[in-house]
Design an enzyme around this catalytic site. Structure first.
Site, PDB file in Angstrom:
ATOM      1  N   TYR A 785       0.866  -1.175   0.000  1.00 52.91           N
ATOM      2  CA  TYR A 785       0.000   0.000   0.000  1.00 52.91           C
ATOM      3  C   TYR A 785       0.907   1.230   0.000  1.00 52.91           C
ATOM      4  O   TYR A 785       0.915   2.033   0.919  1.00 52.91           O
ATOM      5  CB  TYR A 785      -0.910   0.017   1.227  1.00 52.91           C
ATOM      6  CG  TYR A 785      -1.971  -1.065   1.262  1.00 52.91           C
ATOM      7  CD1 TYR A 785      -2.243  -1.839   0.144  1.00 52.91           C
ATOM      8  CD2 TYR A 785      -2.698  -1.310   2.420  1.00 52.91           C
ATOM      9  CE1 TYR A 785      -3.219  -2.833   0.181  1.00 52.91           C
ATOM     10  CE2 TYR A 785      -3.680  -2.288   2.473  1.00 52.91           C
ATOM     11  CZ  TYR A 785      -3.933  -3.057   1.350  1.00 52.91           C
ATOM     12  OH  TYR A 785      -4.894  -4.031   1.391  1.00 52.91           O
ATOM     13  N   LYS A 786       1.702   1.345  -1.035  1.00 51.69           N
ATOM     14  CA  LYS A 786       2.742   2.377  -1.127  1.00 51.69           C
ATOM     15  C   LYS A 786       2.167   3.753  -0.783  1.00 51.69           C
ATOM     16  O   LYS A 786       1.139   4.165  -1.314  1.00 51.69           O
ATOM     17  CB  LYS A 786       3.333   2.384  -2.536  1.00 51.69           C
ATOM     18  CG  LYS A 786       4.651   3.136  -2.707  1.00 51.69           C
ATOM     19  CD  LYS A 786       5.796   2.443  -2.017  1.00 51.69           C
ATOM     20  CE  LYS A 786       6.132   1.099  -2.618  1.00 51.69           C
ATOM     21  NZ  LYS A 786       6.611   1.125  -3.998  1.00 51.69           N
TER      22      LYS A 786
END
Length: 849
Positions: A785-786
């Site tokens: 979930y950059k």
């Protein structure tokens, strides 16, 4: 000749055709009173693209009024002076009756006020007639409303309830409202004086003016925006070129100019009335006459243009008898950077003759360049005209193409971005702020299933949907624990610690990887034995793109029953959602490993009242039939009130379609579709919850969600197998001790910076509100979930320090070992991006055994 179908800025014919054309004659020695000099437009075959060359043949005589100027008059005031369009100063306060000449100036005044007082607000209403804000703190009564006066056409503050009676404890070094618009206004005068001013100087200027330290990325974006505001953008400059040429001819007699263009195409469609710029030559009459007194040699010098379209400006320089240098001619040519050409030639030389790389290379000159680039962009935030583009895309067809890319990129010091499915939330796999190219893996998608040994080799370019379909095609009782989005690419998903609805039963995807193939910084293809256990440990959860190019993974297949059960049940606040959610957090992480219940919280309008409310969605996968599921739910989670009619019995492969919002009556081949069902603008953030949240806490969270409205929660339960695996068994550290993982979702469909800023900020605001309820020291985050808000690595001398900021959040205690492995296998930090694993500083390096 194949037309150049994808080029630079378009030069519009209408600018040139508005000038009267005369018969062409070229005579460099013509007198100053009769200029027979032409501007011609040629293509690559030497054909003139205009019916007739455009010529100006007039003598310039300035009008009388230009010879009798009163220069002092410009400084005299006038009763007709328009009101200033400048925004109010930083120290201005907000008052009823304040007037602004535009809505942006009104917004700037509001932002200045809140930045000065270190407080925050949210926008309640925003349209062409009204602008309404409230404090982000629901207990604070502050409210401000400005509207457009139909009489004066100015924006007027008509309602002001305040001042703020709260303090914002979550405000950090940077203010959320100190955006690029305010920074742009603040630095405009600086850049007018010196356009080459350094980013660090701008950061210091903002710190002195606003008492906040903004990020390098925000500063860089504001700097580019300000430059464009002052000097115009690249498109306008190229489109103004024909007009400039004609003006130069008219007012500088004897000027010779020649511009070469080609037909303009967009996605194979001819753009009528437009041309693509290729090159321009010009020289002035004085230069021509002076050349006869120069020595008989010419020096050609040049400089690269570092704008959106690159290119080179060349100067022909001569020297007279007194050793004075004279510029005698100028040429502006399209981007034919020799280093780019050298890079391409290197690629060709280093690829195998049996697997030529030429068909895998796409440059901006190629008609398919745009479609190849956009095919795997899954976040519309990074698919705009201002998004930095690669100078080249390599769609690797063979392992030798990857090896050649690595070897040649290091020789030219080019940054390489590695993309498999394009689901990188922050565009890190296909966007950069420096010259870069993309190594696209989508062609390397083979899947080889070995049922006898219950394993499979899957290449990085395959999608999860293709993996699931291929496994199910071979066996209805085998599967693989990974994500529920079928268009996600294997490469990034697996290497970052991908998870799905089988996580509580079988762990994450990396817990079921038993071998891998990676191409390292030396261009070597290595398997698990050859790379060693350290590197194999690192690429299972640490992000493969920091260490090399992962070509494929060998996975262990898991057993699934022939019949599984799924359900999706919704409950609103009016249907006791708060109490059900409270009980979910005690049940979902501790119930049977065969059951995975994801909780989704979103703001909707009540069907009866039309008021905003919270809707809780419970979507589940159970590895068994509906009868045993109902028995389990009635015993452990009766508050949900699950009914038999809510349950759907199906196969494992069909359950994946259910979770992906695909009608399960459709054929399983639907999972092979590589294009998402819809494309949106989005922002994601993540958190981990370690303690149950009280009823009061949940009520506050839901109230905050209703206040913000445009943010959604996904809660994914842990427990089961995740509690049994050590936090350092792989580089993915988030194991025992976590109740569930949070994904924050900000989704929108409106284009533009304003919409993006609004939705990103409300997502950040909810994230800030959740601080008391989630992990701390560090506040943990999920790599896949950059989230660029956690920090950016500029990969310079402070790379390790910058990398540690986000590194400990993604990897906790595993970060230090990842850094040591990175330093060993890639000491030159070739495999780098904005959130990659850094190398150790030289003074700290040691041999890793």
């Amino acid at each position: 000749m194949t037309p150049n179908k994808s080029k630079k800025s378009y030069v519009h014919d209408t600018i040139v055709d508005s000038v009267t054309a005369l018969p062409p004659t070229r005579n460099p020695s013509s007198s100053a009173t009769s200029s027979n000099v032409m501007v011609s437009f040629w293509n690559d075959n030497g054909e003139n693209l205009e019916q007739e060359p455009h010529v100006i043949a007039t003598t310039y005589g300035p009008p009388f009024h230009m010879c009798n100027l009163n220069l002092d008059y410009a400084y005299q005031s006038s009763e007709f002076d328009m009101p200033s369009n400048e925004p109010p100063p930083l120290d201005a306060s907000l008052e009823i009756g304040m007037k602004f000449n535009s809505k942006p100036n009104c917004q700037l005044a509001v932002k200045h006020y809140h930045i000065k007082h270190s407080i925050n607000y949210r926008v309640v209403q925003f349209d062409q007639y009204k602008y309404v804000i409230k404090c982000v703190n629901p207990q604070c009564l502050f409210k401000c409303r400005a509207s457009l006066s139909q009489k004066s056409k100015q924006w007027v503050i008509g309602h002001l309830k305040g001042p703020h009676n709260c303090t914002n404890s979550s405000m950090s070094q940077d203010h959320i409202k100190l955006d690029s618009n305010i920074i742009c206004e603040s630095i405009k005068l600086l850049l007018k004086v010196d356009p080459s001013i350094k980013v660090n100087v701008i950061i210091a200027h903002i710190r002195e003016r606003y008492n906040y330290t903004i990020t390098y990325r925000k500063t860089w974006m504001a700097n580019n925006k300000t430059i464009e505001t002052i000097y115009g953008n690249c498109e306008k400059s190229y489109n103004d070129l024909p007009r400039w040429l004609l003006a130069m001819q008219k007012f500088l007699q004897g000027t010779i100019m020649e511009m070469e263009v080609s037909l303009a195409y967009s996605d194979n469609t001819l753009l009528q009335g437009s041309k693509n710029f290729k090159r321009l030559f010009w020289t002035f009459s004085l230069c021509i006459s002076e050349f006869k007194f120069c020595k008989s040699f010419i020096l050609v010098d040049g400089t690269w243009l570092y704008d959106k379209y690159n290119g080179t400006l060349l100067l022909a320089i001569a020297q007279d008898g007194n050793k004075n240098t004279i510029n005698i001619a100028y040429t502006l040519v399209e981007a034919t950077n020799s280093s780019y050409n050298t890079f391409i030639q290197c690629l060709v030389n280093n690829s195998q003759p049996s697997h030529p790389i030429t068909s895998a290379i796409f440059t901006p000159n190629n008609s398919s360049f745009s479609s190849v680039l956009q095919a795997y962009i899954r976040n519309l935030r990074f698919n705009t005209t201002t998004t930095p583009k690669p100078f080249l895309i390599i769609t690797a067809l063979h392992v030798s193409h990857i090896q050649a890319s690595i070897i040649c990129a290091q020789k030219q010091n080019f940054q390489m971005k590695i993309r498999s499915g394009g689901h990188d939330y922050e565009g890190v796999s296909y966007v950069a702020e420096v010259p870069f190219f993309i190594l696209d893996m989508f062609n390397l998608r083979s899947i080889d299933v070995d049922l006898e040994n219950e394993t499979a080799w899957i290449q990085s370019g395959a999608t999860l949907g293709e993996v699931y379909y291929t496994i199910a095609e071979k066996s209805e009782i085998h599967g693989f624990p990974a994500g529920v989005c079928p268009t996600v690419g294997v490469g990034g998903h697996v290497s970052g610690g991908g998870y799905g609805n089988l996580m509580r039963k079988y762990g994450t995807s990396i817990d079921n990887v038993i071998d891998a193939q990676i191409i390292d910084a030396k261009g070597r293809l290595l398997d698990r034995e050859e790379m060693g256990e350290d590197l194999f440990w690192a690429i299972r959860g640490g992000g493969g793109a920091s260490f090399g190019v992962v070509l494929s993974y060998k996975i262990k297949l898991i057993k699934v029953p022939k019949i599984v059960t799924v359900f999706l049940v919704h409950r609103t606040l009016e249907e006791n959602a708060t109490n059900i959610v409270y009980n979910w957090q005690h049940v979902a992480p501790t119930t049977s490993d065969d059951l995975f219940i994801r909780l989704m919280l979103e703001v909707v309008k009540d069907a009866k009242t039309g008021n905003k409310t919270i809707r809780a969605g419970f979507v589940a996968l159970y590895l068994g039939d509906s009868k045993s599921l109902l028995s389990l739910m009635n015993e452990s989670f009766p508050q949900l009130g699950l009914k038999e009619s809510d349950c759907i019995e199906t196969s494992w492969i069909k359950s994946l379609m259910f979770w992906a919002n695909i009608n399960i009556t459709e054929k399983a081949e639907t999972l092979l579709d590589r294009q998402p069902q819809s494309m949106i603008y989005l922002k994601r953030k993540s958190d981990y919850v370690k303690k149950p949240i009280s009823m009061e806490g949940l009520e506050g969270i839901m109230k905050k969600m209703i206040e913000l409205e445009n943010v959604t929660f996904y809660f994914n339960p842990y427990g089961g197998k995740m509690n049994e695996i050590s936090s350092n068994a792989t580089s993915f550290p988030h194991r025992a001790g976590n109740l569930w993982k949070i994904q924050y979702q900000g989704n929108w469909n409106e284009a533009g910076i304003e919409a993006a800023s609004y939705h990103i900020n409300v997502t950040r605001e909810l994230y800030s509100y959740m601080t008391p309820f989630v992990s701390n020291n560090p506040r943990e985050a999920f790599l896949n979930y950059k989230d660029i808000d956690l920090g950016v690595n500029h990969n310079g001398k402070d790379s390790y320090i910058e990398g540690k900021v986000y590194g400990v959040q993604y990897f906790k205690d595993n970060f230090d070992r990842l850094v040591e492995i990175k330093t060993k296998v890639d000491p030159g930090n070739f495999f780098r991006n904005e959130q990659s694993i850094p190398t150790l500083p030289n003074r700290k390096r040691r041999i890793i055994h």
